[in-house]
Design an enzyme around this catalytic site. Structure first.
Site, mmCIF file in Angstrom:
data_model
loop_
_atom_site.group_PDB
_atom_site.id
_atom_site.type_symbol
_atom_site.label_atom_id
_atom_site.label_comp_id
_atom_site.label_asym_id
_atom_site.label_seq_id
_atom_site.Cartn_x
_atom_site.Cartn_y
_atom_site.Cartn_z
ATOM 1 N N LYS A 1 10.522 -31.895 -46.720
ATOM 2 C CA LYS A 1 11.652 -31.077 -46.274
ATOM 3 C C LYS A 1 12.463 -31.795 -45.199
ATOM 4 C CE LYS A 1 12.857 -26.758 -43.969
ATOM 5 N NZ LYS A 1 12.372 -25.603 -43.202
ATOM 6 N N ASP B 1 22.488 -25.062 -34.442
ATOM 7 C CA ASP B 1 22.664 -23.731 -35.006
ATOM 8 C C ASP B 1 22.725 -23.928 -36.506
ATOM 9 O OD1 ASP B 1 22.923 -20.887 -34.480
ATOM 10 O OD2 ASP B 1 24.897 -21.059 -35.400
ATOM 11 N N HIS C 1 9.213 -22.347 -34.651
ATOM 12 C CA HIS C 1 9.297 -23.111 -35.908
ATOM 13 C C HIS C 1 10.258 -24.286 -35.753
ATOM 14 C CE1 HIS C 1 6.963 -20.210 -38.185
ATOM 15 N NE2 HIS C 1 7.761 -19.234 -37.788
ATOM 16 N N PHE D 1 10.128 -21.577 -43.153
ATOM 17 C CA PHE D 1 10.403 -20.331 -42.445
ATOM 18 C C PHE D 1 11.810 -19.892 -42.810
ATOM 19 C CE2 PHE D 1 11.805 -23.764 -39.745
ATOM 20 C CZ PHE D 1 12.944 -23.313 -39.107
ATOM 21 N N GLY D 2 12.227 -18.765 -42.278
ATOM 22 C CA GLY D 2 13.579 -18.284 -42.564
ATOM 23 C C GLY D 2 13.783 -18.011 -44.048
ATOM 24 N N TYR D 3 14.829 -18.603 -44.594
ATOM 25 C CA TYR D 3 15.195 -18.369 -45.998
ATOM 26 C C TYR D 3 14.555 -19.384 -46.949
ATOM 27 C CZ TYR D 3 18.739 -15.231 -44.084
ATOM 28 O OH TYR D 3 19.377 -14.201 -43.430
ATOM 29 N N ASP D 4 13.677 -20.255 -46.439
ATOM 30 C CA ASP D 4 13.082 -21.308 -47.270
ATOM 31 C C ASP D 4 12.473 -20.800 -48.577
ATOM 32 O OD1 ASP D 4 13.875 -23.191 -45.446
ATOM 33 O OD2 ASP D 4 11.875 -23.608 -44.649
ATOM 34 N N THR E 1 16.063 -24.414 -27.769
ATOM 35 C CA THR E 1 15.722 -23.330 -28.678
ATOM 36 C C THR E 1 14.433 -22.658 -28.224
ATOM 37 O OG1 THR E 1 15.193 -22.722 -30.977
ATOM 38 C CG2 THR E 1 14.455 -24.882 -30.242
#
Length: 200
Positions: A175, A73, A17, A152-155, A13
């Site tokens: 988490k 993914d 993050h 991060f992202g949709y957290d 990746t």
């Protein structure tokens, strides 16, 4: 007697993050393994599900480095949107910006009472001819606005089932203990052990 050099596995990746999360999750599970960040070209993720895209990334990293590669993914699947954004989670708004993806998700859920969702993670290992795949989910719901500064992202929009805090309000340790990514990579390491693959 000389000590054996550490086994090396590349993390397929380029997401900084994810590198931090994967290192925190996998480090204790793979003692004596050196986890390397992938610095090669990004492959085109044109698979039709999470497992296919994870394999694309791991195969590319393994080919580029000649080392075993681990990749994932992941994304958020929202029931009321037919599973969207799903495998398009990182590209949902088309800008590559997390805040734009979150804004579009809120826009498409505006006025809807059914906000059930799940984070999904497919984790894979490519080691020579061996390929292992697992997939895990983290159920919850989408908030009507963002909460929390972490993750991060949709957290900031996601509240896990059984909790009232958003994923962005959990500590990194909390988490990783329960998340889709934590579950998937713990299962992947267990599968590696069952297959007799070196895990440190």
């Amino acid at each position: 007697m000389t000590a054996q050099p550490p086994r090396r596995i590349v993390l397929g990746t380029g997401n900084a993050h994810k590198v931090v999360e994967l290192t925190a999750i996998l480090g204790p599970l793979l003692p004596g393994v050196e986890l390397l960040r992938y610095d090669g070209p990004s492959p085109v993720e044109d698979g039709d599900d999470f497992v296919a895209n994870a394999l694309i990334k791991a195969r590319a990293a393994a080919r580029h480095t000649g080392l075993p590669a681990i990749a994932d993914d992941s994304g958020i699947a929202v029931a009321a949107l037919g599973g969207e954004p799903g495998i398009r989670s990182a590209r949902y708004a088309g800008t590559g910006r997390d805040e734009d993806n979150r804004a579009l998700l809120l826009e498409r859920l505006a006025g809807r009472s059914d906000r059930a969702a799940a984070f999904v993670c497919a984790a894979v290992l490519v080691d020579g001819d061996a390929e292992l795949t697992v997939q895990r989910e983290w159920p919850g719901r989408v908030l009507e606005g963002e909460r929390g500064e972490g993750g991060f992202g949709y957290d900031p929009l996601f509240v896990p089932a059984g909790d009232e805090r958003s994923a962005a309000e959990l500590s990194a340790h909390e988490k990783n203990a329960v998340s889709h990514r934590g579950q998937a990579f713990r299962a992947l390491v267990e599968a590696m052990r069952e297959r007799g693959l070196p895990v440190g």
